[in-house]
Design a protein around this motif. Structure first.
Motif, PDB file in Angstrom:
ATOM      1  N   GLU A  69       0.835  -1.209   0.000  1.00 12.37           N
ATOM      2  CA  GLU A  69       0.000   0.000   0.000  1.00 12.37           C
ATOM      3  C   GLU A  69       0.869   1.257   0.000  1.00 12.37           C
ATOM      4  OE1 GLU A  69      -3.209   0.421  -0.325  1.00 12.37           O
ATOM      5  OE2 GLU A  69      -4.106  -1.506   0.174  1.00 12.37           O
ATOM      6  N   MET A  70       1.976   1.225   0.740  1.00 14.43           N
ATOM      7  CA  MET A  70       2.877   2.370   0.818  1.00 14.43           C
ATOM      8  C   MET A  70       3.489   2.669  -0.551  1.00 14.43           C
ATOM      9  SD  MET A  70       6.221   2.966   3.251  1.00 14.43           S
ATOM     10  CE  MET A  70       7.119   1.561   2.620  1.00 14.43           C
ATOM     11  N   VAL A  71       3.980   1.643  -1.229  1.00 15.28           N
ATOM     12  CA  VAL A  71       4.575   1.833  -2.556  1.00 15.28           C
ATOM     13  C   VAL A  71       3.523   2.363  -3.526  1.00 15.28           C
ATOM     14  CG1 VAL A  71       5.589   0.620  -4.527  1.00 15.28           C
ATOM     15  CG2 VAL A  71       6.407   0.146  -2.212  1.00 15.28           C
ATOM     16  N   ASN A  72       2.334   1.785  -3.487  1.00 15.87           N
ATOM     17  CA  ASN A  72       1.254   2.252  -4.364  1.00 15.87           C
ATOM     18  C   ASN A  72       0.932   3.720  -4.106  1.00 15.87           C
ATOM     19  OD1 ASN A  72       0.993  -0.261  -5.564  1.00 15.87           O
ATOM     20  ND2 ASN A  72      -0.736  -0.880  -4.298  1.00 15.87           N
ATOM     21  N   PHE A  73       0.876   4.102  -2.852  1.00 18.90           N
ATOM     22  CA  PHE A  73       0.535   5.478  -2.479  1.00 18.90           C
ATOM     23  C   PHE A  73       1.653   6.451  -2.847  1.00 18.90           C
ATOM     24  CE2 PHE A  73       0.427   9.010   0.571  1.00 18.90           C
ATOM     25  CZ  PHE A  73      -0.870   9.469   0.396  1.00 18.90           C
ATOM     26  N   LEU A  74       2.878   6.131  -2.460  1.00 21.58           N
ATOM     27  CA  LEU A  74       3.979   7.080  -2.633  1.00 21.58           C
ATOM     28  C   LEU A  74       4.497   7.169  -4.062  1.00 21.58           C
ATOM     29  CD1 LEU A  74       6.062   6.348   0.598  1.00 21.58           C
ATOM     30  CD2 LEU A  74       4.563   8.308   0.164  1.00 21.58           C
ATOM     31  N   PHE A  75       4.534   6.051  -4.776  1.00 20.73           N
ATOM     32  CA  PHE A  75       5.202   6.048  -6.077  1.00 20.73           C
ATOM     33  C   PHE A  75       4.279   5.837  -7.272  1.00 20.73           C
ATOM     34  CE2 PHE A  75       8.547   4.835  -3.055  1.00 20.73           C
ATOM     35  CZ  PHE A  75       9.428   5.881  -3.300  1.00 20.73           C
ATOM     36  N   GLU A  76       3.118   5.256  -7.064  1.00 19.68           N
ATOM     37  CA  GLU A  76       2.235   4.969  -8.194  1.00 19.68           C
ATOM     38  C   GLU A  76       1.009   5.867  -8.222  1.00 19.68           C
ATOM     39  OE1 GLU A  76       1.560   0.751  -8.377  1.00 19.68           O
ATOM     40  OE2 GLU A  76       3.693   0.341  -8.100  1.00 19.68           O
ATOM     41  N   GLY A  77       0.923   6.786  -7.261  1.00 19.57           N
ATOM     42  CA  GLY A  77      -0.160   7.762  -7.261  1.00 19.57           C
ATOM     43  C   GLY A  77      -1.525   7.201  -6.907  1.00 19.57           C
ATOM     44  N   LYS A  78      -1.555   5.987  -6.380  1.00 17.35           N
ATOM     45  CA  LYS A  78      -2.836   5.381  -6.012  1.00 17.35           C
ATOM     46  C   LYS A  78      -3.199   5.802  -4.597  1.00 17.35           C
ATOM     47  CE  LYS A  78      -1.971   1.324  -8.847  1.00 17.35           C
ATOM     48  NZ  LYS A  78      -1.699  -0.119  -8.840  1.00 17.35           N
ATOM     49  N   ASP A  79      -4.461   6.137  -4.408  1.00 14.55           N
ATOM     50  CA  ASP A  79      -4.898   6.497  -3.067  1.00 14.55           C
ATOM     51  C   ASP A  79      -5.237   5.224  -2.300  1.00 14.55           C
ATOM     52  OD1 ASP A  79      -5.364   8.184  -0.977  1.00 14.55           O
ATOM     53  OD2 ASP A  79      -7.232   9.004  -1.754  1.00 14.55           O
ATOM     54  N   VAL A  80      -5.196   5.323  -1.001  1.00 16.93           N
ATOM     55  CA  VAL A  80      -5.513   4.191  -0.138  1.00 16.93           C
ATOM     56  C   VAL A  80      -7.027   4.082  -0.032  1.00 16.93           C
ATOM     57  CG1 VAL A  80      -5.329   3.307   2.215  1.00 16.93           C
ATOM     58  CG2 VAL A  80      -3.371   4.432   1.151  1.00 16.93           C
ATOM     59  N   HIS A  81      -7.546   2.900  -0.331  1.00 19.23           N
ATOM     60  CA  HIS A  81      -8.988   2.677  -0.213  1.00 19.23           C
ATOM     61  C   HIS A  81      -9.251   1.859   1.042  1.00 19.23           C
ATOM     62  CE1 HIS A  81     -13.140   1.974  -1.183  1.00 19.23           C
ATOM     63  NE2 HIS A  81     -12.951   0.680  -1.005  1.00 19.23           N
ATOM     64  N   ILE A  82     -10.079   2.418   1.902  1.00 20.72           N
ATOM     65  CA  ILE A  82     -10.445   1.720   3.128  1.00 20.72           C
ATOM     66  C   ILE A  82     -11.940   1.456   3.072  1.00 20.72           C
ATOM     67  CG2 ILE A  82     -10.526   1.845   5.641  1.00 20.72           C
ATOM     68  CD1 ILE A  82      -8.057   3.700   5.428  1.00 20.72           C
ATOM     69  N   GLU A  83     -12.281   0.186   3.034  1.00 25.01           N
ATOM     70  CA  GLU A  83     -13.680  -0.242   2.938  1.00 25.01           C
ATOM     71  C   GLU A  83     -14.528   0.406   4.031  1.00 25.01           C
ATOM     72  OE1 GLU A  83     -16.406  -2.179   0.747  1.00 25.01           O
ATOM     73  OE2 GLU A  83     -14.283  -2.560   0.432  1.00 25.01           O
ATOM     74  N   GLY A  84     -15.606   1.052   3.630  1.00 29.45           N
ATOM     75  CA  GLY A  84     -16.534   1.627   4.593  1.00 29.45           C
ATOM     76  C   GLY A  84     -16.177   3.019   5.083  1.00 29.45           C
ATOM     77  N   TYR A  85     -14.998   3.540   4.699  1.00 32.75           N
ATOM     78  CA  TYR A  85     -14.600   4.873   5.157  1.00 32.75           C
ATOM     79  C   TYR A  85     -15.111   5.923   4.182  1.00 32.75           C
ATOM     80  CZ  TYR A  85     -11.831   8.994   6.189  1.00 32.75           C
ATOM     81  OH  TYR A  85     -11.444  10.276   6.476  1.00 32.75           O
ATOM     82  N   THR A  86     -15.777   6.923   4.711  1.00 33.47           N
ATOM     83  CA  THR A  86     -16.222   8.058   3.919  1.00 33.47           C
ATOM     84  C   THR A  86     -15.576   9.306   4.497  1.00 33.47           C
ATOM     85  OG1 THR A  86     -18.346   6.965   3.602  1.00 33.47           O
ATOM     86  CG2 THR A  86     -18.239   9.309   3.075  1.00 33.47           C
ATOM     87  N   PRO A  87     -14.779  10.009   3.692  1.00 26.31           N
ATOM     88  CA  PRO A  87     -14.144  11.222   4.221  1.00 26.31           C
ATOM     89  C   PRO A  87     -15.189  12.257   4.618  1.00 26.31           C
ATOM     90  CG  PRO A  87     -13.478  10.802   1.938  1.00 26.31           C
ATOM     91  CD  PRO A  87     -14.471   9.765   2.313  1.00 26.31           C
ATOM     92  N   PRO A  88     -14.894  13.033   5.651  1.00 27.05           N
ATOM     93  CA  PRO A  88     -15.848  14.062   6.066  1.00 27.05           C
ATOM     94  C   PRO A  88     -16.043  15.089   4.957  1.00 27.05           C
ATOM     95  CG  PRO A  88     -13.790  14.248   7.303  1.00 27.05           C
ATOM     96  CD  PRO A  88     -13.686  13.030   6.441  1.00 27.05           C
ATOM     97  N   SER A  89     -17.266  15.526   4.775  1.00 29.11           N
ATOM     98  CA  SER A  89     -17.531  16.540   3.748  1.00 29.11           C
ATOM     99  C   SER A  89     -17.195  17.914   4.302  1.00 29.11           C
ATOM    100  CB  SER A  89     -18.988  16.480   3.304  1.00 29.11           C
ATOM    101  OG  SER A  89     -19.833  16.661   4.410  1.00 29.11           O
ATOM    102  N   GLU A  90     -16.698  18.741   3.421  1.00 31.16           N
ATOM    103  CA  GLU A  90     -16.290  20.088   3.858  1.00 31.16           C
ATOM    104  C   GLU A  90     -17.309  21.109   3.442  1.00 31.16           C
ATOM    105  OE1 GLU A  90     -12.275  21.006   2.829  1.00 31.16           O
ATOM    106  OE2 GLU A  90     -11.619  19.005   3.325  1.00 31.16           O
TER     107      GLU A  90
END
Length: 90
Positions: A69-90
């Motif tokens: 996940e770290m390599v995907n996030f840092l070097f491949e531009g992929k965001d981390v997907h966490i099942e069931g997590y919804t970011p707070p709306s601004e």
């Protein structure tokens, strides 16, 4: 005086890490190509992953999963997907 790196994650110049935070060749790659800002973003995502997926860092499989996940996030531009997590709306 701080180092400057061209950050692979953010695609811009930024303040480099003060020292190698991860072992081995991957650690060297992170040190040479990831800014403090991107590393802080990863630490936030990493904490979420460990907590939400209940990863045990003593388990080699879980450590490998987190490293992927770290390599995907840092070097491949992929965001981390966490099942069931919804970011707070601004």
């Amino acid at each position: 005086m701080s180092r400057t790196v061209f950050c692979a994650r953010l695609k811009k110049e930024g303040e480099g890490l003060d020292f190698q935070l991860y072992p081995g060749e991957l650690g060297k790659r992170i040190f040479d190509n990831i800014s403090k800002e991107a590393w802080a973003q990863w630490q936030h995502k990493q904490t979420m992953l460990i907590n939400e997926k209940k990863l045990n860092m003593m388990d080699p499989e879980h450590r490998k999963q987190l490293e992927t996940e770290m390599v995907n996030f840092l070097f491949e531009g992929k965001d981390v997907h966490i099942e069931g997590y919804t970011p707070p709306s601004e």
